[in-house]
Design a protein around this motif. Structure first.
Motif, PDB file in Angstrom:
ATOM      1  N   VAL A   1       0.858  -1.178   0.000  1.00  0.00           N
ATOM      2  CA  VAL A   1       0.000   0.000   0.000  1.00  0.00           C
ATOM      3  C   VAL A   1       0.895   1.229   0.000  1.00  0.00           C
ATOM      4  O   VAL A   1       1.722   1.414   0.881  1.00  0.00           O
ATOM      5  N   LEU A   2       0.719   2.045  -1.023  1.00  0.00           N
ATOM      6  CA  LEU A   2       1.512   3.265  -1.176  1.00  0.00           C
ATOM      7  C   LEU A   2       0.803   4.461  -0.553  1.00  0.00           C
ATOM      8  O   LEU A   2       1.451   5.390  -0.082  1.00  0.00           O
ATOM      9  N   GLN A   3      -0.528   4.441  -0.563  1.00  0.00           N
ATOM     10  CA  GLN A   3      -1.323   5.517   0.036  1.00  0.00           C
ATOM     11  C   GLN A   3      -2.735   5.005   0.257  1.00  0.00           C
ATOM     12  O   GLN A   3      -3.256   4.284  -0.581  1.00  0.00           O
ATOM     13  N   ILE A   4      -3.311   5.400   1.371  1.00  0.00           N
ATOM     14  CA  ILE A   4      -4.701   5.089   1.653  1.00  0.00           C
ATOM     15  C   ILE A   4      -5.307   6.296   2.347  1.00  0.00           C
ATOM     16  O   ILE A   4      -4.682   6.911   3.211  1.00  0.00           O
ATOM     17  N   ASN A   5      -6.502   6.655   1.929  1.00  0.00           N
ATOM     18  CA  ASN A   5      -7.222   7.770   2.532  1.00  0.00           C
ATOM     19  C   ASN A   5      -8.635   7.720   1.978  1.00  0.00           C
ATOM     20  O   ASN A   5      -8.933   6.950   1.076  1.00  0.00           O
TER      21      ASN A   5
ATOM     22  N   ILE B   1     -13.318   4.905   0.371  1.00  0.00           N
ATOM     23  CA  ILE B   1     -11.865   4.803   0.542  1.00  0.00           C
ATOM     24  C   ILE B   1     -11.182   4.699  -0.816  1.00  0.00           C
ATOM     25  O   ILE B   1     -11.690   4.054  -1.732  1.00  0.00           O
ATOM     26  N   HIS B   2      -9.988   5.328  -0.890  1.00  0.00           N
ATOM     27  CA  HIS B   2      -9.081   5.164  -2.021  1.00  0.00           C
ATOM     28  C   HIS B   2      -7.839   4.459  -1.488  1.00  0.00           C
ATOM     29  O   HIS B   2      -7.288   4.864  -0.457  1.00  0.00           O
ATOM     30  N   LEU B   3      -7.399   3.444  -2.192  1.00  0.00           N
ATOM     31  CA  LEU B   3      -6.224   2.692  -1.783  1.00  0.00           C
ATOM     32  C   LEU B   3      -5.320   2.535  -3.011  1.00  0.00           C
ATOM     33  O   LEU B   3      -5.734   1.963  -4.014  1.00  0.00           O
TER      34      LEU B   3
ATOM     35  N   ASP C   1       5.215   6.624 -13.506  1.00  0.00           N
ATOM     36  CA  ASP C   1       5.368   8.082 -13.466  1.00  0.00           C
ATOM     37  C   ASP C   1       4.085   8.793 -13.038  1.00  0.00           C
ATOM     38  O   ASP C   1       4.124   9.963 -12.669  1.00  0.00           O
ATOM     39  N   GLN C   2       2.953   8.120 -13.061  1.00  0.00           N
ATOM     40  CA  GLN C   2       1.689   8.708 -12.601  1.00  0.00           C
ATOM     41  C   GLN C   2       1.458   8.522 -11.101  1.00  0.00           C
ATOM     42  O   GLN C   2       0.617   9.202 -10.519  1.00  0.00           O
ATOM     43  N   VAL C   3       2.181   7.610 -10.488  1.00  0.00           N
ATOM     44  CA  VAL C   3       1.939   7.247  -9.088  1.00  0.00           C
ATOM     45  C   VAL C   3       2.049   8.442  -8.133  1.00  0.00           C
ATOM     46  O   VAL C   3       1.162   8.630  -7.289  1.00  0.00           O
ATOM     47  N   PRO C   4       3.085   9.283  -8.207  1.00  0.00           N
ATOM     48  CA  PRO C   4       3.160  10.410  -7.268  1.00  0.00           C
ATOM     49  C   PRO C   4       1.937  11.335  -7.340  1.00  0.00           C
ATOM     50  O   PRO C   4       1.450  11.814  -6.309  1.00  0.00           O
ATOM     51  N   ARG C   5       1.423  11.576  -8.545  1.00  0.00           N
ATOM     52  CA  ARG C   5       0.234  12.430  -8.703  1.00  0.00           C
ATOM     53  C   ARG C   5      -0.985  11.784  -8.054  1.00  0.00           C
ATOM     54  O   ARG C   5      -1.756  12.455  -7.360  1.00  0.00           O
ATOM     55  N   VAL C   6      -1.149  10.488  -8.235  1.00  0.00           N
ATOM     56  CA  VAL C   6      -2.297   9.791  -7.648  1.00  0.00           C
ATOM     57  C   VAL C   6      -2.175   9.764  -6.124  1.00  0.00           C
ATOM     58  O   VAL C   6      -3.160   9.960  -5.413  1.00  0.00           O
ATOM     59  N   ILE C   7      -0.980   9.580  -5.625  1.00  0.00           N
ATOM     60  CA  ILE C   7      -0.764   9.603  -4.170  1.00  0.00           C
ATOM     61  C   ILE C   7      -1.167  10.962  -3.607  1.00  0.00           C
ATOM     62  O   ILE C   7      -1.871  11.042  -2.596  1.00  0.00           O
ATOM     63  N   ARG C   8      -0.743  12.047  -4.249  1.00  0.00           N
ATOM     64  CA  ARG C   8      -1.123  13.391  -3.781  1.00  0.00           C
ATOM     65  C   ARG C   8      -2.638  13.564  -3.817  1.00  0.00           C
ATOM     66  O   ARG C   8      -3.237  14.145  -2.907  1.00  0.00           O
ATOM     67  N   TYR C   9      -3.250  13.076  -4.878  1.00  0.00           N
ATOM     68  CA  TYR C   9      -4.704  13.162  -5.013  1.00  0.00           C
ATOM     69  C   TYR C   9      -5.389  12.442  -3.845  1.00  0.00           C
ATOM     70  O   TYR C   9      -6.321  12.972  -3.234  1.00  0.00           O
TER      71      TYR C   9
ATOM     72  N   HIS D   1     -10.361  17.866  -1.770  1.00  0.00           N
ATOM     73  CA  HIS D   1     -10.970  17.566  -3.066  1.00  0.00           C
ATOM     74  C   HIS D   1     -12.491  17.487  -2.960  1.00  0.00           C
ATOM     75  O   HIS D   1     -13.208  17.997  -3.825  1.00  0.00           O
ATOM     76  N   HIS D   2     -12.982  16.878  -1.891  1.00  0.00           N
ATOM     77  CA  HIS D   2     -14.431  16.686  -1.774  1.00  0.00           C
ATOM     78  C   HIS D   2     -15.179  17.921  -1.280  1.00  0.00           C
ATOM     79  O   HIS D   2     -16.400  17.892  -1.183  1.00  0.00           O
TER      80      HIS D   2
END
Length: 154
Positions: free
Chosen positions: A46-50, A56-58, A107-115, A122-123
């Motif tokens: 798991v790189l990011q969960i929130n 939930i986004h994982l 290369d997209q992973v850091p952007r998705v993690i920030r999101y 965001h919500h």
């Protein structure tokens, strides 16, 4: 298996049954750790969960040693039991049937993690349903609005 090399990054999105806001801030971090431990048991990272109280986004590095559907079933079933055993909610907790899973290049992973990290901000601007439909459109996934995560029918 020897000589198997993969790089698979998946963002999974799933909702509380009927999209009721039941994931409480007082125990959400424990839930996220529990979900992460389930994934780690199968060598996924798991790189990011929130998330928000209703979903939930994982984001994970996914190992191809397990079907994604099997992992999602286990994540949702085990965490529902865990929440119910601890009495975190009045009544019975369940995740809604189904989930979204979206793949990303490295290369997209850091952007998705920030999101994912910025879900609360965001919500304030976009509802969960709008966010989910946007993910489906971005990834060019055909869907039927009748089967998108639904709230309790009034």
């Amino acid at each position: 298996m020897a000589n198997t090399y993969t790089q698979i990054h998946i963002q999974a999105v799933f909702a509380v049954q009927n999209r009721i806001s039941l994931v409480h801030p007082s125990w959400k971090d424990e839930l996220y750790k529990y979900l992460s431990s389930i994934a780690a048991k199968y060598d996924h990272k798991v790189l990011q969960i929130n998330g928000m109280p209703d979903h939930i986004h994982l984001m994970m590095g996914f190992r191809p040693t397990q079907a994604l559907s099997d992992l999602m079933k286990e994540l949702k079933e085990d965490s529902s039991k865990w929440i119910n055993t601890r009495g975190f909610v009045n009544g019975k907790f369940n995740w809604q049937a189904g989930y979204g899973a979206f793949s990303y290049s490295r290369d997209q992973v850091p952007r998705v993690i920030r999101y994912i990290q910025n879900q609360e901000m965001h919500h304030k601007k976009q509802s969960f349903l709008d966010e989910y439909e946007e993910l489906l459109r971005i990834h060019k996934i055909d869907y039927d609005k009748r089967y998108i995560f639904k709230p309790i029918e009034e």
